[in-house]
Design an enzyme around this catalytic site. Structure first.
Site, PDB file in Angstrom:
ATOM      1  N   MET A   1       7.067  10.363  -0.919  1.00  0.00           N
ATOM      2  CA  MET A   1       7.318   9.939  -1.793  1.00  0.00           C
ATOM      3  C   MET A   1       6.148  10.081  -3.279  1.00  0.00           C
ATOM      4  O   MET A   1       4.451  11.054  -2.632  1.00  0.00           O
ATOM      5  CB  MET A   1       7.248   8.371  -1.688  1.00  0.00           C
ATOM      6  CG  MET A   1       5.761   8.020  -1.203  1.00  0.00           C
ATOM      7  SD  MET A   1       5.513   5.823  -0.948  1.00  0.00           S
ATOM      8  CE  MET A   1       4.095   5.753  -0.699  1.00  0.00           C
TER       9      MET A   1
ATOM     10  N   GLY B   1       1.235  -0.833   0.114  1.00  0.00           N
ATOM     11  CA  GLY B   1       0.358   0.314   0.131  1.00  0.00           C
ATOM     12  C   GLY B   1       1.002   1.171  -0.265  1.00  0.00           C
ATOM     13  O   GLY B   1       2.157   1.466   0.380  1.00  0.00           O
ATOM     14  N   CYS B   2       0.569   2.504  -0.231  1.00  0.00           N
ATOM     15  CA  CYS B   2       0.818   4.062  -0.292  1.00  0.00           C
ATOM     16  C   CYS B   2       1.552   3.931   0.484  1.00  0.00           C
ATOM     17  O   CYS B   2       2.875   4.193   1.541  1.00  0.00           O
ATOM     18  CB  CYS B   2       0.300   4.592  -1.402  1.00  0.00           C
ATOM     19  SG  CYS B   2      -1.689   4.556  -0.469  1.00  0.00           S
ATOM     20  N   TYR B   3       0.821   3.950   1.457  1.00  0.00           N
ATOM     21  CA  TYR B   3       0.898   4.564   3.301  1.00  0.00           C
ATOM     22  C   TYR B   3       1.469   3.242   3.622  1.00  0.00           C
ATOM     23  O   TYR B   3       3.376   4.045   4.572  1.00  0.00           O
ATOM     24  CB  TYR B   3       0.033   4.661   3.828  1.00  0.00           C
ATOM     25  CG  TYR B   3      -0.678   6.175   3.849  1.00  0.00           C
ATOM     26  CD1 TYR B   3      -0.787   6.921   3.553  1.00  0.00           C
ATOM     27  CD2 TYR B   3      -2.603   6.142   3.506  1.00  0.00           C
ATOM     28  CE1 TYR B   3      -1.553   8.631   3.661  1.00  0.00           C
ATOM     29  CE2 TYR B   3      -3.175   7.054   3.685  1.00  0.00           C
ATOM     30  CZ  TYR B   3      -3.180   8.316   3.670  1.00  0.00           C
ATOM     31  OH  TYR B   3      -3.519   9.513   3.333  1.00  0.00           O
TER      32      TYR B   3
END
Lengths: 346, 346, 346, 346
Positions: A312, A149-151
């Site tokens: 990011m 996942g992104c987080y």
């Protein structure tokens, strides 16, 4: 030439995959899957691809796709990939799943946080969590990659060295995260309208966001013990970018140089993790459009805590870029192939 | 390997040149010129280049640079390039000037609109106006390229076919332009502060903007007669992008298909000019980060006017991208080298 | 105390009406109509009104509302108000319609541009076009007010003096308009998502926007002859604000002072129209949250055209504010009552 | 009618003071002080005030101003107010200082964090910290008000009840704050340019921001013991608004209802602090332009922490609005006079 198929090619992460794969010299896209837009020109949905992509959208027939593609990217809602997965597919093609279906090893935790019954738990064990900097070797031999996942990508990379080296008390970790709005997807919801997001900031999913157990699991491996933490995401009026500000109590007095050495130990040779210079705070704009994660930290001697920061692009290293990085590892290519673009500023 | 020097490397256009040249396989940057930051690490000014660019900023010694570089890009304030130009430099290196110094053939017009005395008018004649799609052949043999202004590039390309083919009355042309804020440069001015630009739109330079005579000159060549027009730029709360909405009276009744054929005549084979499909309006977001110009038009039979529209990234096709395109032409490379990236969305 | 009912209270214009009426000392809101949210607390939809508005949303029963309210504001989709209108309602209450239903006197033009059959054309003649600065006296005695559209308000006020005094050729008028995104309403559409609008600008409704005939009709009255013009709206990444940049050919040579005198003739005594000082361009930010329209102009002696500019808040003077101004006129109150707030900056 | 003078009237906080005082029926502005713009029309600097404010800017002659004004607002850089303060001024007029000069009781802490020598420490004791909801009674009798900082106002109000009631361990407090860019002031700096802030988020002043000791002092009073905490501000691409996300460990198990009762105990009767309903997260947009602070909390039973959240407009409750609230208290007016405007949305 690697033949790549994308299911969910018209979401924001799917669109970013298209952009990155078009610039990848060893891959070609053979399937632009998008259930909502079947038979429509892909470039009529994503007008940026006009005269670049000539293909039309296909359905999500994963079995057929498995025959045509060397790798399938599923940029789909939770549950889809698990519902489709079977041995026949995995025996024919590699699968890089951008959803959460195979990220969490304990299926009960997955089912509790996602409120979905997992349709193919038998593949969870086999799936490799595709955080390249941590699991590089395992990824190379996998058939099924759970793209992080992104987080969790930004959080884990920002905190990992401190946990791994035992310098912070894992029970004190608090992660305050901020994300651009592309993370909310391309669905038509009032909450994501321009006028609702612009000139506004809010927390959401407080103490209940689904990325929490994913981060906890990864940091637990590093800590060698179960980790519970607080994770609070916020919606920021910008398109792209995730910023992590994480807090933890130091187990002992450390100097800047000691901590810097710890970060360098893990990241000095990493192409995509940049440990910034002293007192330079990560900014999402400095990594936009690229696969970089910028990390840094600040020790607070007054409170004996450390503040760890990471930035990011949520659609690149947080989704499509890391997926391509995983593809490169799976196929024995140079890990940075197709990901060498410098960040765009401003 | 082409050795490229940049003077003005820390402005926004200069920074974009760095980004593009880093991705260009036949060029390398040998000089990061920035008078304001001499001896400072370039990556400390543009943090996106951390661990990518190791060089420090140099002064603007153009004579020395001419010895070291095959091509010099001057992304500098008006007047600088003209004040430095001499035969010795031009005999040693190619010069691509991103300022306005050599764009306007009539030095009196330049001096009037820019309120500067031209320091080397003897080179104006020789300089080639680097609008690649129009002047491709002349560019190939030039020593000195006048890289077009951002507004003139988008305006000229949007209108050119209609003027060249004599379909519109040039005396009726009105150009209403909208630009992102990077066009205003990186100077610290109250007017460009976030809180002054955000949630705001305004016209500026009304009936007096310096790009007016540049557009008029280019369209005059196409028309075969002097053209006077109205040009009104607006500042839009976004980083990048220029949108042109231009109006003119049609000389005769024309159909959509006839006009489309005219645009295709000039642009069908152009890599970087995309004539959109019927009724699709150009949007700046669809070209962001790329060298594309998207153009389209709408005929209004009620008023017998045509509305011509164009969108591009002001820092790419409007500045650094076109400069690289010119470099490619000057050195006999493929025109699109280093410029093949797809637009970034969202 | 005027009892006011709002139908469509949860759209952006409806929400602004609530904000303005809450600050109006002679009005109270007795009906928060919102078909989509019946029985839900209004403040749960517009959280800014928490602890300020206690009421719940009501349906759109206009007949019942007519009995309870002294004035009804309809901030509803095109066609709704016309479909509800009847003699019983108009005999009981005043109606201020924020939709386009009663703005255009020629029902055929309305039906053509809006592609709707008008359900109560018998009231079109009676309806007064509520552009207060132009039709003040007629408004005072009306039963039914057609509250002007956002673009027509700003366009007409910016151009009106020049047409009325015969200084420009009406057949040369071109209006290039830019609007914040709240003008697109609160409907959940992909096109209005944050990531689609942010960092982007585009034209839309080119040569076909419905506000075109409304502007033409109003300027025709001023010109004393039919006016056809070009009107092109653009979507700008900001919440509020409309900016008009209009072009027309001057019929004769005029000086700045002469034109200034013409604008002053019409607006010097107007509370809400500010003719800016020489060379100051209107900016939407300078009027945000207020009922002001800022106008100015620039003569271009080269092309013998005049550029006319206007800025206002599309939700205030362009919708709810003007509606309140009309209410004040209808009820014999001071015209600026409840509208005296200064613009918010930044 | 209270005669009010403003020193620093052309900063963003000063400009907001002007806006609020213009809408205050018992106050009039007699002095628009702005050293940088002396003798220039105030409305030429803040064009929103065109035709509203006719005055020109004055210098910062505080002695003269003390004779003319009943209250002086100093919206000036740190150190200015302290350097001007004397008995003669305080004997003639009330002073509400929006800078930090008199906020911190321990002059050594002030001098350390602000790196300024305090010029009039003899008035620190007398000064009352103008957080109205906490110090209401003391404010009424003060001569000199230290108007709280933006972050401290939002942070303290969000956390205060939990500390005061002893429900959280003060040594575990972590405050992660996010602010719109108007908090950075109107100075022309590259870091605050539109293109640097837009599409970006970053932390700044990590473990070193000057508002830290101010928050610690106020929470120490509530805790009855010294409090050390972490405070990390972030710059968000929006004009206005502060959001606080604060974390602390609960001393014992508590239910939602128990904590809600604690917040209500302190705020149920407060006009400007709104304790939101269960699970509604504060959003800055819902308070924009108003004097409200929206607070809420979430208990995390997994980590035994509580997440406390607060949102307000940094220029209103965080600066000018609270200053007017203090003025109202000082002069025995209704506390909400001139501050009753509802938040503006969108």
């Amino acid at each position: 030439m690697i033949k790549a198929g994308i299911i969910g090619a018209t979401g924001y992460a799917g669109g970013e995959l298209v952009r990155l794969l078009l610039g990848h010299k060893e891959a070609e896209i053979v399937w632009y899957g998008s259930r909502s837009y079947v038979d429509q020109k892909y470039a009529s949905i994503y007008q940026n691809m006009f005269q670049i992509v000539d293909a039309s959208c296909m359905d999500d027939n994963m079995e057929e796709l498995a025959k045509q593609a060397d790798v399938i990217f599923t940029a789909t809602p939770q549950g889809f990939c698990a519902s489709m997965m079977n041995e026949e597919i995995l025996s024919q093609t590699k699968v890089i799943d951008l959803s959460a279906d195979f990220r969490i090893k304990d299926v009960k935790i997955y089912e509790k946080w996602y409120n979905i019954q997992h349709q193919s738990p038998q593949y969870i064990d086999e799936a490799v969590y595709g955080l390249c900097e941590i699991n590089r070797e395992k990824i190379k031999d996998a058939r099924l990659i759970a793209n992080p996942g992104c987080y969790p990508t930004c959080s884990t990379l920002s905190i990992y060295p401190m946990v791994k080296e035992g310098l912070i008390d894992p029970s004190t970790i608090i992660i305050d995260a901020k994300s651009g709005t592309s993370g909310a997807g391309r669905g038509a919801k009032v909450d994501n309208l321009f006028c609702e997001v612009n000139e506004n900031i809010k927390a959401y999913g407080v103490a209940s966001h689904r990325h929490t157990p994913e981060i906890e699991e990864q940091l637990s491996y590093a800590a060698g013990e179960p980790v519970l933490l607080n994770f609070t995401p916020h919606l920021v009026p910008m398109n792209r970018g995730i910023l992590i500000t994480a807090y933890a109590s130091l187990k002992k007095d450390v100097t800047y140089e000691e901590v810097k050495a710890v970060y360098d130990k893990y990241y000095a040779k990493e192409r995509f993790v940049r440990v910034l210079e002293k007192d330079v705070c990560p900014q999402t704009k400095w990594v936009e459009g690229s696969n970089y994660v910028d990390v840094n930290f600040k020790i607070d001697p007054r409170t004996k805590r450390i503040i760890m920061m990471g930035a990011m692009d949520n659609l690149v290293k947080g989704a499509a870029g890391q997926a391509v990085q995983n593809m490169n590892l799976l196929f024995g290519l140079e890990e940075s192939m197709g990901l060498q673009m410098a960040p765009v500023f401003p």
